[in-house]
Each structure stands twice: as C-alpha cells, then as structure tokens.
Design a protein around this motif. Structure first.
Motif, PDB file in Angstrom:
ATOM      1  N   LEU A   1       0.829  -1.191   0.000  1.00 45.80           N
ATOM      2  CA  LEU A   1       0.000   0.000   0.000  1.00 45.80           C
ATOM      3  C   LEU A   1       0.869   1.250   0.000  1.00 45.80           C
ATOM      4  O   LEU A   1       1.859   1.341   0.730  1.00 45.80           O
ATOM      5  CB  LEU A   1      -0.908   0.030   1.239  1.00 45.80           C
ATOM      6  N   GLY A   2       0.493   2.227  -0.829  1.00 49.95           N
ATOM      7  CA  GLY A   2       1.078   3.556  -0.791  1.00 49.95           C
ATOM      8  C   GLY A   2       0.030   4.533  -0.283  1.00 49.95           C
ATOM      9  O   GLY A   2      -1.148   4.444  -0.655  1.00 49.95           O
ATOM     10  N   PHE A   3       0.443   5.470   0.575  1.00 45.01           N
ATOM     11  CA  PHE A   3      -0.501   6.345   1.246  1.00 45.01           C
ATOM     12  C   PHE A   3      -0.300   7.808   0.854  1.00 45.01           C
ATOM     13  O   PHE A   3       0.779   8.209   0.404  1.00 45.01           O
ATOM     14  CB  PHE A   3      -0.371   6.206   2.763  1.00 45.01           C
ATOM     15  N   GLN A   4      -1.352   8.597   1.086  1.00 46.51           N
ATOM     16  CA  GLN A   4      -1.327  10.023   0.791  1.00 46.51           C
ATOM     17  C   GLN A   4      -0.178  10.730   1.514  1.00 46.51           C
ATOM     18  O   GLN A   4       0.439  11.645   0.967  1.00 46.51           O
ATOM     19  CB  GLN A   4      -2.662  10.641   1.217  1.00 46.51           C
ATOM     20  N   ASP A   5       0.138  10.310   2.745  1.00 45.55           N
ATOM     21  CA  ASP A   5       1.185  10.997   3.505  1.00 45.55           C
ATOM     22  C   ASP A   5       2.589  10.500   3.188  1.00 45.55           C
ATOM     23  O   ASP A   5       3.556  10.928   3.816  1.00 45.55           O
ATOM     24  CB  ASP A   5       0.924  10.890   5.010  1.00 45.55           C
ATOM     25  N   GLY A   6       2.736   9.600   2.201  1.00 44.77           N
ATOM     26  CA  GLY A   6       4.044   9.112   1.787  1.00 44.77           C
ATOM     27  C   GLY A   6       4.455   7.781   2.364  1.00 44.77           C
ATOM     28  O   GLY A   6       5.501   7.239   1.995  1.00 44.77           O
ATOM     29  N   THR A   7       3.652   7.223   3.263  1.00 41.00           N
ATOM     30  CA  THR A   7       3.981   5.926   3.860  1.00 41.00           C
ATOM     31  C   THR A   7       3.831   4.796   2.846  1.00 41.00           C
ATOM     32  O   THR A   7       2.889   4.793   2.050  1.00 41.00           O
ATOM     33  CB  THR A   7       3.066   5.644   5.074  1.00 41.00           C
ATOM     34  N   VAL A   8       4.752   3.857   2.881  1.00 43.55           N
ATOM     35  CA  VAL A   8       4.665   2.628   2.092  1.00 43.55           C
ATOM     36  C   VAL A   8       4.729   1.460   3.058  1.00 43.55           C
ATOM     37  O   VAL A   8       5.661   1.377   3.878  1.00 43.55           O
ATOM     38  CB  VAL A   8       5.819   2.515   1.071  1.00 43.55           C
ATOM     39  N   LYS A   9       3.758   0.573   2.992  1.00 43.29           N
ATOM     40  CA  LYS A   9       3.798  -0.566   3.910  1.00 43.29           C
ATOM     41  C   LYS A   9       3.241  -1.814   3.249  1.00 43.29           C
ATOM     42  O   LYS A   9       2.527  -1.751   2.240  1.00 43.29           O
ATOM     43  CB  LYS A   9       3.053  -0.257   5.207  1.00 43.29           C
ATOM     44  N   LEU A  10       3.596  -2.967   3.846  1.00 43.03           N
ATOM     45  CA  LEU A  10       3.106  -4.267   3.422  1.00 43.03           C
ATOM     46  C   LEU A  10       2.146  -4.798   4.482  1.00 43.03           C
ATOM     47  O   LEU A  10       2.404  -4.675   5.671  1.00 43.03           O
ATOM     48  CB  LEU A  10       4.264  -5.251   3.240  1.00 43.03           C
ATOM     49  N   VAL A  11       1.052  -5.411   4.022  1.00 41.95           N
ATOM     50  CA  VAL A  11       0.064  -5.995   4.920  1.00 41.95           C
ATOM     51  C   VAL A  11      -0.109  -7.467   4.566  1.00 41.95           C
ATOM     52  O   VAL A  11      -0.377  -7.800   3.404  1.00 41.95           O
ATOM     53  CB  VAL A  11      -1.298  -5.281   4.806  1.00 41.95           C
ATOM     54  N   HIS A  12       0.076  -8.340   5.552  1.00 42.55           N
ATOM     55  CA  HIS A  12      -0.258  -9.761   5.397  1.00 42.55           C
ATOM     56  C   HIS A  12      -1.727  -9.881   5.785  1.00 42.55           C
ATOM     57  O   HIS A  12      -2.061 -10.003   6.961  1.00 42.55           O
ATOM     58  CB  HIS A  12       0.643 -10.622   6.282  1.00 42.55           C
ATOM     59  N   TYR A  13      -2.610  -9.814   4.770  1.00 40.93           N
ATOM     60  CA  TYR A  13      -4.009  -9.591   5.097  1.00 40.93           C
ATOM     61  C   TYR A  13      -4.681 -10.761   5.823  1.00 40.93           C
ATOM     62  O   TYR A  13      -5.628 -10.541   6.603  1.00 40.93           O
ATOM     63  CB  TYR A  13      -4.796  -9.177   3.849  1.00 40.93           C
ATOM     64  N   PRO A  14      -4.238 -12.042   5.665  1.00 41.04           N
ATOM     65  CA  PRO A  14      -4.915 -13.090   6.441  1.00 41.04           C
ATOM     66  C   PRO A  14      -4.761 -12.909   7.954  1.00 41.04           C
ATOM     67  O   PRO A  14      -5.650 -13.283   8.723  1.00 41.04           O
ATOM     68  CB  PRO A  14      -4.230 -14.378   5.961  1.00 41.04           C
ATOM     69  N   THR A  15      -3.634 -12.319   8.387  1.00 40.38           N
ATOM     70  CA  THR A  15      -3.391 -12.138   9.823  1.00 40.38           C
ATOM     71  C   THR A  15      -3.502 -10.687  10.270  1.00 40.38           C
ATOM     72  O   THR A  15      -3.600 -10.420  11.473  1.00 40.38           O
ATOM     73  CB  THR A  15      -1.988 -12.643  10.199  1.00 40.38           C
ATOM     74  N   GLY A  16      -3.437  -9.757   9.329  1.00 36.45           N
ATOM     75  CA  GLY A  16      -3.458  -8.347   9.683  1.00 36.45           C
ATOM     76  C   GLY A  16      -2.101  -7.787  10.056  1.00 36.45           C
ATOM     77  O   GLY A  16      -1.978  -6.584  10.334  1.00 36.45           O
ATOM     78  N   GLU A  17      -1.068  -8.617  10.073  1.00 36.41           N
ATOM     79  CA  GLU A  17       0.269  -8.128  10.391  1.00 36.41           C
ATOM     80  C   GLU A  17       0.751  -7.193   9.276  1.00 36.41           C
ATOM     81  O   GLU A  17       0.457  -7.405   8.103  1.00 36.41           O
ATOM     82  CB  GLU A  17       1.249  -9.296  10.550  1.00 36.41           C
ATOM     83  N   ASN A  18       1.521  -6.162   9.668  1.00 32.53           N
ATOM     84  CA  ASN A  18       1.992  -5.214   8.664  1.00 32.53           C
ATOM     85  C   ASN A  18       3.373  -4.692   9.010  1.00 32.53           C
ATOM     86  O   ASN A  18       3.810  -4.782  10.163  1.00 32.53           O
ATOM     87  CB  ASN A  18       1.001  -4.058   8.505  1.00 32.53           C
ATOM     88  N   ARG A  19       4.052  -4.153   8.011  1.00 30.96           N
ATOM     89  CA  ARG A  19       5.392  -3.587   8.195  1.00 30.96           C
ATOM     90  C   ARG A  19       5.503  -2.322   7.345  1.00 30.96           C
ATOM     91  O   ARG A  19       5.248  -2.345   6.145  1.00 30.96           O
ATOM     92  CB  ARG A  19       6.477  -4.567   7.760  1.00 30.96           C
ATOM     93  N   VAL A  20       5.895  -1.202   7.976  1.00 28.05           N
ATOM     94  CA  VAL A  20       6.167   0.025   7.243  1.00 28.05           C
ATOM     95  C   VAL A  20       7.572  -0.079   6.655  1.00 28.05           C
ATOM     96  O   VAL A  20       8.540  -0.339   7.361  1.00 28.05           O
ATOM     97  CB  VAL A  20       6.063   1.253   8.154  1.00 28.05           C
ATOM     98  N   LEU A  21       7.677   0.125   5.335  1.00 27.25           N
ATOM     99  CA  LEU A  21       8.962   0.007   4.645  1.00 27.25           C
ATOM    100  C   LEU A  21       9.649   1.349   4.450  1.00 27.25           C
ATOM    101  O   LEU A  21      10.879   1.430   4.458  1.00 27.25           O
ATOM    102  CB  LEU A  21       8.759  -0.624   3.261  1.00 27.25           C
ATOM    103  N   HIS A  22       8.844   2.399   4.229  1.00 28.47           N
ATOM    104  CA  HIS A  22       9.442   3.664   3.807  1.00 28.47           C
ATOM    105  C   HIS A  22       8.468   4.796   4.096  1.00 28.47           C
ATOM    106  O   HIS A  22       7.261   4.576   4.230  1.00 28.47           O
ATOM    107  CB  HIS A  22       9.729   3.611   2.303  1.00 28.47           C
TER     108      HIS A  22
END
Length: 343
Positions: A236-257
């Motif tokens: 996912l890329g966000f309006q505020d510049g955040t880039v993150k990955l979401v493991h959607y079956p578990t909801g776990e996520n990691r901000v990359l940049h």
C-alpha cells in the motif's frame, strides 16, 4: 544516479507531451504505452526511441489509462468526448491494435469517468477498471467488464472517496482495490485530509465475489496498491508518503518507507522478492525494498517529478514517466554500489 533519457524524439509533437501521467511496458518489453496530461497517448519503441502510434483521446486529464492487454495484442485507452445536449461527457475505453494503430473496439463506461487504472485478465477475456465518478460527483467506481461484449459483470460505487487504485494477482484470480475516504467535512485545506482514511477491498476475479475488506486508519488514505505472487501480501502507498506491506490473512503489517510526499505507485518485482515505490516531488525518488526483510536495495533520484513507473516482465529495467513528458529508463541489474543502501 542519472537515468538514461529516452529523449527528444518527438519535437514536432511536444504539445502532446506535457506530463507523462501513466506508463505501461508491453509484455515483450519492446514498447511503452504513455498517457500524457493533454490530448494524447503514444506507444514508443524502447529500443529505437521512436514513436509507433499516437491516439487522440479527448479532454485534459490528470490521470488516465494507457494499458497493454496481457497478450500485448491490444492497448486500452481511456477516452472522453462531449455527448449530445444534456448528456454531458461520454466516457469510453477504446481498444487499439499497437501494430497498425487501428481502433478495434469501444466499451462505454456509463457514469464512470474515463478511468484511472485498468488491468486485463491473463486470457484477456475480462478487465477491471477503477475510476472516479463523473465531474461534480464525489466518489469512486470499480467494475469488472467482459471485453468481447462490453458487459459489466459486477460494479462497486463508493461515495465521498477519491484516488482509486487496483491490481490483479499474477494468476488473474484475485483483484485488490484501494482508495481514499474523504472523512473530513471542513473546508480548511490545511486540515482537510488529516481525518481521511483508506479502504482496501479484495474480490475474486472475474466473479466479483468479495473476499475481504478493511479500513486503513493511518496515512491519510490509500492511493496506490499491488498484490504479491502468493496473494497474501498487499503493498500500500498512502497520501502521507507511507509505504507498507500488509499480510491480510493475519493483519500483520510492516512500514517500509516514508516519502516526503504522496507515495503515488507501488509495484512488486516479477520475482516478488522486491517491492518498488515512488513519490512525485521536484526530485522524485524510486526506491525498492526486499519484500521479506524490509531492507532497502535501490534508491534512484530523478531530477523532476515522477508520475508513474512500470517494471519490465524480466525485472531488469524500470521505465519512469516524468513531468517533462519524457520517459526515463534505469537498468536495475547494473545499479552502482552507491545506489544500494541498507535501511
């Protein structure tokens, strides 16, 4: 790192080349389809830097479609034109033959705008289109369309939303759709987006059966999306510049940049070992991170705003659309050590 510019080929047509809004590389890697901010879509031979086709598509767009089919035998182009009195603007998808440049089909979009992003199924029988609603109507649309008949299989409409984005899994069975929810009712532009959120929708393709939907409360809205080969990780890329990955079956996520400006595009490499993302500012950046460790691998700086990029199917090059109207290409296999950083 300075990128190689596929430059200066079309001086006589510069009026069509204000901003390269969208870039799509053909499956064979020899052509790029480029959508410009003014009236024009071109296909460009990447080996000779020459224009192959030019299509007039009507209107002045800030986002638009110029997408190769999965076979590379068609180019889908968003088109708009004035309709009869009281009908407003008619929006369609035109399908063109990239060899002889002829139009072969037109698919009407109803009250869709001309479209922001489109993806074909691997067999080219279906396509998914994401767009805003028509002018003066706040909202976004998603539709699954049968290509041959132009029939809409399924459609979703979300009000008070903008920045639709979508992606299709490599096997063509799962569609992901994201957008920004306009939650704030204030007219103050400085604080208007502070309360905005994002929505992510996953549906079976082409049936349209819904698998999962969730809200993203941070980042001021989802504006870019992609799905990994295993269909479990969504970028996912966000309006505020955040880039993150979401493991959607578990909801776990990691901000990359975290970019300084909006993260306008995210894309997994063909091998899915890297996730690329970019921002648009005066010196736009294209970066990549390892999907599973989060370590930064590439950091390319472009001395002008970036509006879109695409990776070749072999994963060796990235082709970038910029505010100058040029497209630029970078060899990802030969990036120097100075462009490789550990996060």
């Amino acid at each position: 790192m300075m990128l190689a510019v596929l430059a200066g080929c079309f001086n006589d047509d510069s009026k069509f080349r204000r901003i390269a809004l969208s870039v799509d590389v053909s499956p064979s890697g020899d052509l790029a389809a480029v959508r410009y901010s003014r009236d024009g879509v071109e296909t460009i031979d990447l080996s000779s830097n020459t224009r192959k086709c030019h299509w007039s598509v009507g209107g002045i767009q800030y986002q638009g479609i110029a997408t190769f089919s999965s076979s590379g035998e068609l180019v889908a182009v968003g088109n708009e034109q004035l309709g009869p009195a009281l009908w407003g603007i008619i929006h369609e998808i035109f399908l063109y033959d990239p060899v002889n440049c002829d139009r072969v089909q037109a698919i009407p979009l109803g009250d869709f705008s001309e479209g922001h992003v489109l993806r074909f199924s691997p067999d080219d029988k279906f396509m998914a289109v994401a767009s805003k609603k028509q002018l003066f109507r706040t909202g976004v649309n998603l539709a699954i369309i049968e290509v041959e008949s132009g029939k809409t299989i399924k459609r979703w409409t979300y009000l008070d939303a903008e920045h639709p984005s979508l992606s299709l899994s490599d096997d063509g069975t799962l569609l992901v759709f994201g957008f920004k929810n306009l939650n704030s009712k204030t007219d103050d532009k400085h604080v208007k987006s502070d309360n905005d959120t994002g929505t992510v929708l996953l549906v079976e393709f082409p049936s349209g059966d819904e698998r999962s939907e969730w809200q993203e409360d941070t980042g001021n809205g989802v504006v870019a999306i992609d799905i990994a080969l295993d269909q479990e990780i969504v970028a996912l890329g966000f309006q505020d510049g955040t880039v993150k990955l979401v493991h959607y079956p578990t909801g776990e996520n990691r901000v990359l940049h975290k970019f300084d400006t909006m993260a306008i595009d995210v894309q997994f490499s063909p091998s899915n070992d890297l996730i690329f993302s970019c921002e648009s500012k005066s010196d736009g950046s294209l970066v990549s991170h390892q999907t599973h460790t989060g370590e930064q691998v590439h950091n390319f700086s472009v001395q002008m705003p970036i509006f879109d990029f695409d990776l070749t199917d072999d994963g060796k090059s990235a082709v970038i659309g910029t505010s100058s109207g040029e497209i630029e290409t970078v060899d990802l296999d030969k990036s120097p050590a100075s462009d490789r950083q550990a996060q």
